[in-house]
Design a protein around this motif. Structure first.
Motif, mmCIF file in Angstrom:
data_model
loop_
_atom_site.group_PDB
_atom_site.id
_atom_site.type_symbol
_atom_site.label_atom_id
_atom_site.label_comp_id
_atom_site.label_asym_id
_atom_site.label_seq_id
_atom_site.Cartn_x
_atom_site.Cartn_y
_atom_site.Cartn_z
ATOM 1 N N PRO A 56 0.815 -1.212 0.000
ATOM 2 C CA PRO A 56 0.000 0.000 0.000
ATOM 3 C C PRO A 56 0.856 1.273 0.000
ATOM 4 N N ARG A 57 0.504 2.183 -0.889
ATOM 5 C CA ARG A 57 1.164 3.487 -0.955
ATOM 6 C C ARG A 57 0.797 4.250 0.313
ATOM 7 N N GLY A 58 1.749 4.961 0.871
ATOM 8 C CA GLY A 58 1.489 5.738 2.070
ATOM 9 C C GLY A 58 2.510 6.832 2.242
ATOM 10 N N GLU A 59 2.336 7.603 3.293
ATOM 11 C CA GLU A 59 3.269 8.689 3.578
ATOM 12 C C GLU A 59 4.674 8.111 3.732
ATOM 13 N N GLY A 60 5.617 8.659 3.020
ATOM 14 C CA GLY A 60 6.987 8.167 3.069
ATOM 15 C C GLY A 60 7.228 6.971 2.168
ATOM 16 N N PHE A 61 6.200 6.498 1.486
ATOM 17 C CA PHE A 61 6.370 5.359 0.560
ATOM 18 C C PHE A 61 5.556 5.653 -0.692
ATOM 19 N N THR A 62 6.118 6.493 -1.539
ATOM 20 C CA THR A 62 5.427 6.925 -2.749
ATOM 21 C C THR A 62 6.160 6.527 -4.021
ATOM 22 N N GLN A 63 7.350 5.990 -3.886
ATOM 23 C CA GLN A 63 8.145 5.544 -5.024
ATOM 24 C C GLN A 63 8.663 4.131 -4.748
ATOM 25 N N PRO A 64 8.965 3.351 -5.804
ATOM 26 C CA PRO A 64 9.515 2.014 -5.563
ATOM 27 C C PRO A 64 10.755 2.082 -4.660
ATOM 28 N N ARG A 65 10.886 1.056 -3.822
ATOM 29 C CA ARG A 65 12.016 0.991 -2.893
ATOM 30 C C ARG A 65 12.763 -0.318 -3.099
ATOM 31 N N SER A 66 14.051 -0.204 -3.362
ATOM 32 C CA SER A 66 14.905 -1.379 -3.501
ATOM 33 C C SER A 66 15.464 -1.767 -2.135
ATOM 34 N N TYR A 67 15.633 -3.064 -1.933
ATOM 35 C CA TYR A 67 16.212 -3.599 -0.706
ATOM 36 C C TYR A 67 17.529 -4.278 -1.055
ATOM 37 N N VAL A 68 18.564 -3.937 -0.311
ATOM 38 C CA VAL A 68 19.896 -4.471 -0.537
ATOM 39 C C VAL A 68 20.217 -5.456 0.579
ATOM 40 N N GLU A 69 20.705 -6.624 0.201
ATOM 41 C CA GLU A 69 21.067 -7.627 1.203
ATOM 42 C C GLU A 69 22.394 -7.266 1.841
ATOM 43 N N VAL A 70 22.435 -7.356 3.165
ATOM 44 C CA VAL A 70 23.654 -7.069 3.918
ATOM 45 C C VAL A 70 23.894 -8.180 4.936
ATOM 46 N N ILE A 102 15.092 0.612 6.938
ATOM 47 C CA ILE A 102 15.093 1.595 5.852
ATOM 48 C C ILE A 102 15.930 2.790 6.283
ATOM 49 N N PHE A 103 16.747 3.275 5.363
ATOM 50 C CA PHE A 103 17.498 4.494 5.629
ATOM 51 C C PHE A 103 17.354 5.440 4.446
ATOM 52 N N GLU A 104 17.699 6.695 4.698
ATOM 53 C CA GLU A 104 17.709 7.703 3.646
ATOM 54 C C GLU A 104 19.162 8.063 3.380
ATOM 55 N N ASP A 105 19.562 8.036 2.113
ATOM 56 C CA ASP A 105 20.937 8.408 1.788
ATOM 57 C C ASP A 105 21.069 9.938 1.812
ATOM 58 N N PRO A 106 22.275 10.483 1.672
ATOM 59 C CA PRO A 106 22.451 11.927 1.732
ATOM 60 C C PRO A 106 21.720 12.697 0.626
ATOM 61 N N PHE A 107 21.183 11.982 -0.349
ATOM 62 C CA PHE A 107 20.536 12.617 -1.490
ATOM 63 C C PHE A 107 19.014 12.524 -1.432
ATOM 64 N N ASN A 109 17.210 9.638 -1.114
ATOM 65 C CA ASN A 109 16.678 8.358 -1.580
ATOM 66 C C ASN A 109 16.443 7.425 -0.403
ATOM 67 N N HIS A 110 15.322 6.714 -0.417
ATOM 68 C CA HIS A 110 15.006 5.732 0.617
ATOM 69 C C HIS A 110 15.454 4.364 0.125
ATOM 70 N N ILE A 111 16.310 3.722 0.902
ATOM 71 C CA ILE A 111 16.870 2.419 0.553
ATOM 72 C C ILE A 111 16.527 1.435 1.667
ATOM 73 N N GLY A 112 16.060 0.246 1.279
ATOM 74 C CA GLY A 112 15.779 -0.791 2.249
ATOM 75 C C GLY A 112 16.974 -1.703 2.426
ATOM 76 N N LEU A 113 17.079 -2.286 3.607
ATOM 77 C CA LEU A 113 18.110 -3.276 3.902
ATOM 78 C C LEU A 113 17.434 -4.586 4.274
ATOM 79 N N TYR A 114 18.069 -5.679 3.915
ATOM 80 C CA TYR A 114 17.558 -7.011 4.220
ATOM 81 C C TYR A 114 18.701 -7.853 4.763
ATOM 82 N N GLU A 115 18.419 -8.590 5.832
ATOM 83 C CA GLU A 115 19.390 -9.497 6.437
ATOM 84 C C GLU A 115 18.690 -10.807 6.758
ATOM 85 N N GLY A 116 19.310 -11.928 6.415
ATOM 86 C CA GLY A 116 18.768 -13.222 6.813
ATOM 87 C C GLY A 116 18.270 -14.056 5.663
#
Length: 125
Positions: A56-70, A102-107, A109-116
Protein backbone atom coordinates in the motif's frame (compact mmCIF):
# COMPACT_ATOMS: atom_id res chain seq x y z
CA UNK A 1 22.27 -13.72 -2.52
CA UNK A 2 25.63 -12.17 -1.76
CA UNK A 3 26.17 -9.05 0.33
CA UNK A 4 25.34 -5.92 -1.66
CA UNK A 5 22.91 -7.51 -4.12
CA UNK A 6 19.51 -5.93 -4.65
CA UNK A 7 17.27 -8.67 -3.33
CA UNK A 8 13.77 -7.19 -3.44
CA UNK A 9 11.83 -4.23 -4.84
CA UNK A 10 8.59 -2.96 -3.29
CA UNK A 11 6.19 -1.04 -5.51
CA UNK A 12 3.68 1.26 -3.78
CA UNK A 13 0.12 0.93 -5.11
CA UNK A 14 -3.33 2.18 -4.18
CA UNK A 15 -5.28 -0.86 -5.45
CA UNK A 16 -3.69 -4.29 -4.92
CA UNK A 17 -6.04 -6.15 -7.27
CA UNK A 18 -5.59 -3.65 -10.10
CA UNK A 19 -1.81 -3.62 -9.57
CA UNK A 20 -1.65 -7.42 -9.73
CA UNK A 21 -3.53 -7.44 -13.04
CA UNK A 22 -1.49 -4.53 -14.43
CA UNK A 23 1.99 -5.92 -13.69
CA UNK A 24 1.05 -9.48 -14.56
CA UNK A 25 -0.23 -8.41 -17.99
CA UNK A 26 2.55 -5.88 -18.61
CA UNK A 27 5.60 -7.91 -17.60
CA UNK A 28 4.35 -11.49 -17.22
CA UNK A 29 5.13 -11.44 -13.50
CA UNK A 30 3.81 -14.25 -11.36
CA UNK A 31 2.06 -12.54 -8.44
CA UNK A 32 0.66 -14.28 -5.37
CA UNK A 33 -0.04 -13.76 -1.68
CA UNK A 34 2.01 -16.33 0.15
CA UNK A 35 1.17 -17.89 3.53
CA UNK A 36 2.30 -15.53 6.27
CA UNK A 37 2.37 -12.56 3.89
CA UNK A 38 -1.36 -12.02 3.35
CA UNK A 39 -2.23 -8.54 2.06
CA UNK A 40 1.23 -8.25 0.54
CA UNK A 41 1.23 -9.87 -2.90
CA UNK A 42 4.72 -10.77 -4.03
CA UNK A 43 5.87 -10.74 -7.62
CA UNK A 44 8.50 -12.77 -9.38
CA UNK A 45 9.88 -11.96 -12.79
CA UNK A 46 10.10 -14.62 -15.51
CA UNK A 47 13.86 -14.94 -14.84
CA UNK A 48 12.94 -16.40 -11.39
CA UNK A 49 15.58 -14.09 -9.86
CA UNK A 50 14.04 -10.62 -9.73
CA UNK A 51 11.16 -10.10 -7.36
CA UNK A 52 9.49 -7.96 -4.78
CA UNK A 53 6.14 -6.97 -3.42
CA UNK A 54 3.14 -4.77 -4.04
CA UNK A 55 2.48 -2.70 -0.94
CA UNK A 56 0.00 0.00 0.00
CA UNK A 57 1.16 3.49 -0.96
CA UNK A 58 1.49 5.74 2.07
CA UNK A 59 3.27 8.69 3.58
CA UNK A 60 6.99 8.17 3.07
CA UNK A 61 6.37 5.36 0.56
CA UNK A 62 5.43 6.92 -2.75
CA UNK A 63 8.14 5.54 -5.02
CA UNK A 64 9.51 2.01 -5.56
CA UNK A 65 12.02 0.99 -2.89
CA UNK A 66 14.91 -1.38 -3.50
CA UNK A 67 16.21 -3.60 -0.71
CA UNK A 68 19.90 -4.47 -0.54
CA UNK A 69 21.07 -7.63 1.20
CA UNK A 70 23.65 -7.07 3.92
CA UNK A 71 25.47 -9.26 6.41
CA UNK A 72 24.47 -7.00 9.31
CA UNK A 73 21.73 -4.37 9.24
CA UNK A 74 23.10 -2.86 12.45
CA UNK A 75 26.53 -2.34 10.86
CA UNK A 76 25.05 -1.08 7.58
CA UNK A 77 22.87 1.49 9.39
CA UNK A 78 25.84 2.68 11.46
CA UNK A 79 27.93 3.06 8.31
CA UNK A 80 25.12 4.88 6.51
CA UNK A 81 24.73 7.32 9.42
CA UNK A 82 28.50 7.86 9.68
CA UNK A 83 28.48 8.86 6.02
CA UNK A 84 25.57 11.29 6.05
CA UNK A 85 22.60 8.90 5.90
CA UNK A 86 19.62 8.87 8.24
CA UNK A 87 17.75 5.87 9.66
CA UNK A 88 14.05 6.03 8.75
CA UNK A 89 13.05 2.65 10.19
CA UNK A 90 15.20 0.66 12.61
CA UNK A 91 15.84 -3.05 12.19
CA UNK A 92 12.57 -5.00 12.47
CA UNK A 93 11.78 -8.71 12.06
CA UNK A 94 10.20 -10.19 8.96
CA UNK A 95 10.40 -13.73 10.29
CA UNK A 96 12.42 -15.62 12.89
CA UNK A 97 15.40 -15.63 10.51
CA UNK A 98 15.14 -12.34 8.62
CA UNK A 99 15.02 -8.59 9.27
CA UNK A 100 14.60 -5.32 7.40
CA UNK A 101 15.28 -1.62 7.88
CA UNK A 102 15.09 1.60 5.85
CA UNK A 103 17.50 4.49 5.63
CA UNK A 104 17.71 7.70 3.65
CA UNK A 105 20.94 8.41 1.79
CA UNK A 106 22.45 11.93 1.73
CA UNK A 107 20.54 12.62 -1.49
CA UNK A 108 17.05 11.88 -0.14
CA UNK A 109 16.68 8.36 -1.58
CA UNK A 110 15.01 5.73 0.62
CA UNK A 111 16.87 2.42 0.55
CA UNK A 112 15.78 -0.79 2.25
CA UNK A 113 18.11 -3.28 3.90
CA UNK A 114 17.56 -7.01 4.22
CA UNK A 115 19.39 -9.50 6.44
CA UNK A 116 18.77 -13.22 6.81
CA UNK A 117 16.73 -15.82 5.01
CA UNK A 118 13.02 -15.82 4.24
CA UNK A 119 11.12 -18.71 2.71
CA UNK A 120 8.78 -17.10 0.17
CA UNK A 121 8.14 -20.21 -1.88
CA UNK A 122 4.51 -21.20 -2.19
CA UNK A 123 3.82 -24.71 -0.89
CA UNK A 124 3.71 -27.40 -3.56
CA UNK A 125 0.16 -28.33 -4.52
Amino acid sequence: MPHGDITHIDIPVTDLDQAQRFYSELFGWQIAELPGFEGYPMWQAPNKISGGGLAPRGEGFTQPRSYVEVDSIDEALATAEANGGRVLMAKAPISETSWWAIFEDPFGNHIGLYEGTTDTQAPEA
